[in-house]
Write a protein that holds these residues in place. Structure first.
Motif, PDB file in Angstrom:
ATOM      1  N   HIS A  22       1.198  -1.106   0.189  1.00 58.55           N
ATOM      2  CA  HIS A  22      -0.139  -0.112  -0.062  1.00 58.55           C
ATOM      3  C   HIS A  22       0.577   1.487   0.165  1.00 58.55           C
ATOM      4  N   THR A  23       0.500   1.702  -0.816  1.00 59.28           N
ATOM      5  CA  THR A  23       1.408   3.422  -1.161  1.00 59.28           C
ATOM      6  C   THR A  23       0.474   4.556  -0.216  1.00 59.28           C
ATOM      7  N   ALA A  24       1.069   5.697  -0.724  1.00 64.79           N
ATOM      8  CA  ALA A  24       0.706   7.162  -0.382  1.00 64.79           C
ATOM      9  C   ALA A  24      -1.062   7.305  -0.507  1.00 64.79           C
ATOM     10  N   ASP A  25      -1.293   6.824  -2.044  1.00 63.30           N
ATOM     11  CA  ASP A  25      -1.731   7.328  -3.468  1.00 63.30           C
ATOM     12  C   ASP A  25      -2.917   6.515  -2.438  1.00 63.30           C
ATOM     13  N   ASP A  26      -2.616   5.217  -2.144  1.00 68.10           N
ATOM     14  CA  ASP A  26      -3.509   4.321  -1.609  1.00 68.10           C
ATOM     15  C   ASP A  26      -3.814   5.002  -0.155  1.00 68.10           C
TER      16      ASP A  26
ATOM     17  N   PRO B 217       2.305  -8.926  12.737  1.00 69.72           N
ATOM     18  CA  PRO B 217       1.272  -8.134  12.019  1.00 69.72           C
ATOM     19  C   PRO B 217       1.538  -8.164  10.437  1.00 69.72           C
ATOM     20  N   VAL B 218       0.244  -7.002   9.959  1.00 70.49           N
ATOM     21  CA  VAL B 218       0.361  -6.462   8.003  1.00 70.49           C
ATOM     22  C   VAL B 218       1.539  -5.524   8.833  1.00 70.49           C
ATOM     23  N   VAL B 219       2.410  -5.160   7.672  1.00 63.78           N
ATOM     24  CA  VAL B 219       3.167  -3.925   7.476  1.00 63.78           C
ATOM     25  C   VAL B 219       3.112  -3.703   6.532  1.00 63.78           C
ATOM     26  N   ARG B 220       2.367  -1.926   6.322  1.00 62.45           N
ATOM     27  CA  ARG B 220       3.160  -1.530   4.733  1.00 62.45           C
ATOM     28  C   ARG B 220       4.006  -0.178   4.895  1.00 62.45           C
ATOM     29  N   PRO B 221       5.031  -0.780   4.657  1.00 59.53           N
ATOM     30  CA  PRO B 221       6.585   0.407   4.670  1.00 59.53           C
ATOM     31  C   PRO B 221       6.776   1.280   3.383  1.00 59.53           C
ATOM     32  N   LEU B 222       5.387   1.116   2.458  1.00 60.88           N
ATOM     33  CA  LEU B 222       5.274   2.242   1.482  1.00 60.88           C
ATOM     34  C   LEU B 222       4.249   3.298   1.610  1.00 60.88           C
ATOM     35  N   LEU B 223       3.795   3.563   2.430  1.00 60.02           N
ATOM     36  CA  LEU B 223       2.514   4.227   2.751  1.00 60.02           C
ATOM     37  C   LEU B 223       3.375   5.663   3.022  1.00 60.02           C
ATOM     38  N   ASP B 224       4.270   6.042   2.885  1.00 68.17           N
ATOM     39  CA  ASP B 224       4.396   7.505   2.145  1.00 68.17           C
ATOM     40  C   ASP B 224       5.760   8.170   0.584  1.00 68.17           C
ATOM     41  N   VAL B 225       5.114   6.835   0.177  1.00 64.83           N
ATOM     42  CA  VAL B 225       6.233   6.830  -1.458  1.00 64.83           C
ATOM     43  C   VAL B 225       4.761   6.806  -2.210  1.00 64.83           C
ATOM     44  N   ARG B 226       5.160   7.172  -2.977  1.00 65.05           N
ATOM     45  CA  ARG B 226       4.020   7.514  -4.218  1.00 65.05           C
ATOM     46  C   ARG B 226       4.067   6.831  -5.441  1.00 65.05           C
ATOM     47  N   HIS B 227       2.771   6.176  -5.633  1.00 70.64           N
ATOM     48  CA  HIS B 227       2.989   5.263  -7.393  1.00 70.64           C
ATOM     49  C   HIS B 227       3.552   5.620  -8.357  1.00 70.64           C
ATOM     50  N   GLU B 228       3.587   6.877  -8.043  1.00 69.96           N
ATOM     51  CA  GLU B 228       5.043   6.988  -9.481  1.00 69.96           C
ATOM     52  C   GLU B 228       6.561   6.763  -9.458  1.00 69.96           C
TER      53      GLU B 228
END
Length: 395
Positions: A129-133, A168-179
């Motif tokens: 999951h990314t910042a866009d999500d 846990p579920v982890v989301r390392p890309l939450l600060d990363v944009r899809h582009e």
């Protein structure tokens, strides 16, 4: 050997350590759909030195889904990574469970990922999951009328009892944009798989992505950043509210058992309205951890009932979950739950159960037994202050 791309790998490493609490040397199951986001996550975690297991789930919703699975497996082989494959007919699963296609896909996919994490001794399940999500998630919850728990969006790390009580579920890309994830794949010479369902406007999230967000950007070109700031701000507020809710829960919880939670009514009704709502939500979550986004109206009906109970003193709060109240207690219970109080049993005012002596009678989950005792046969009377389950009377 992988090489760096323009994403800030040092910052991503800090997110993995500080926010996701990932430990070096312990395996991580990575959910890899074959899209740019999940491929970027896989590449990044490998580059950061984590032992990863690539996991792909085939939803069998498209004719070429098998080709997607083979492509992900080939990439895992190229990177010398262990690969696990799962799948099911999600459309049939949705019909059987009377769920939306999106909900059925999520349940089936996460069920597979966490099963793999358990069987492989993984420390976490990582998803792309990314910042866009995140922006889309916050907007979806806003339109559905969610409270702070929904508007805070997704977190970097979360233990979800629906899937596992420890992993846990982890989301390392939450600060990363899809582009950025697209650029990552391009720089590694990898072509992400394209899922045409991402353009299907019958799905709510896709309509947000392709129609609503572009429209909102005509009002505020920085609307994505604004929604992200809102989510972060509310996440901090929620931590404070959770701490207050825990204190209130300890004040109110009278008993709990298999399929039921019992609250002391007087301290519960003394709480502020917002805290009452959160305590009731916490009771629901304890009994039904699989429920997502319990709607505000159901909680509000329960709060009104507890503050102004009807003559029946019982209501259905949610399907298969009933709420009951007497003069001192509120009980939330599933169907068939055997409710046992830690307090003395209560009788309805009109009840007059007869207790034969000698004999016994069942009352409110308890059994009361009476008998005659010759004092000459008793060595010493018990300390009634230490054992409140007995009463000795002069016959």
């Amino acid at each position: 050997m992988l090489y760096n791309f323009f994403m800030d790998m040092e910052a991503l490493h800090q997110v993995c350590v500080d926010e996701c609490a990932l430990q070096s040397g312990r395996p991580v199951v990575v959910g890899v759909s074959g899209g740019a986001d999940s491929l970027c996550l896989l590449l990044a975690l490998v580059e950061l030195g984590y032992p990863v297991i690539a996991a792909h789930f085939d939803h069998r919703l498209r004719a070429q889904s098998g080709e997607d699975a083979r492509a992900v497996e080939a990439l895992a082989a190229r990177l010398n990574l262990p690969f696990v494959l799962g799948g099911t007919d999600v459309a049939a699963y949705a019909r059987e469970g009377r769920m939306s296609l999106e909900e059925a896909a999520r349940k089936a996919r996460y069920g597979f990922l966490f099963a793999q994490a358990r069987s492989n001794g993984a420390q976490a399940v990582a998803v792309g999951h990314t910042a866009d999500d995140q922006v889309e998630t916050v907007l979806m919850h806003l339109l559905r009328g969610a409270g702070i728990s929904g508007l805070k969006g997704m977190t970097y790390r979360a233990v979800q009892p629906e899937w596992d009580a420890d992993i846990p579920v982890v989301r390392p890309l939450l600060d990363v944009r899809h582009e950025e994830t697209l650029a990552c794949c391009a720089q590694h010479g990898i072509s992400p798989l394209e899922d045409e369902s991402n353009s299907d406007l019958t799905f709510f999230r896709n309509r947000l992505r392709h129609e609503l967000l572009p429209l909102l950007e005509t009002y505020n070109p920085q609307v994505r950043e604004a929604l992200t700031r809102t989510a972060r701000s509310l996440a901090g507020d929620l931590e404070m509210l959770d701490a207050a809710t825990n204190v209130a829960w300890q004040q109110c919880e009278a008993a709990a058992g298999e399929g039921f939670v019992m609250l002391s009514l007087e301290p519960f009704l003394a709480l502020l309205l917002g805290t009452q709502r959160r305590v009731l939500r916490a009771a629901v979550a304890r009994l039904r951890p699989d429920l997502r986004d319990v709607d505000f109206l159901s909680i509000e009906r329960g709060i009104r009932f507890l503050n102004h109970p009807s003559r029946t003193r019982e209501m259905e709060l949610l399907p298969n979950l009933r709420l009951m109240v007497d003069d001192e207690r509120a009980v939330l219970a599933g169907l068939g739950a055997e409710i046992r109080s830690q307090n003395a049993p209560r009788m309805a005012r009109e009840a007059e159960p007869l207790l034969d002596v000698p004999g016994e009678v069942a009352l409110d989950g308890w059994t009361i037994r009476a008998d005659f005792v010759d004092l000459e046969e008793v060595d010493c009377l018990p300390d009634l202050g230490a054992d409140l389950s007995q009463a000795w009377l002069n016959a």
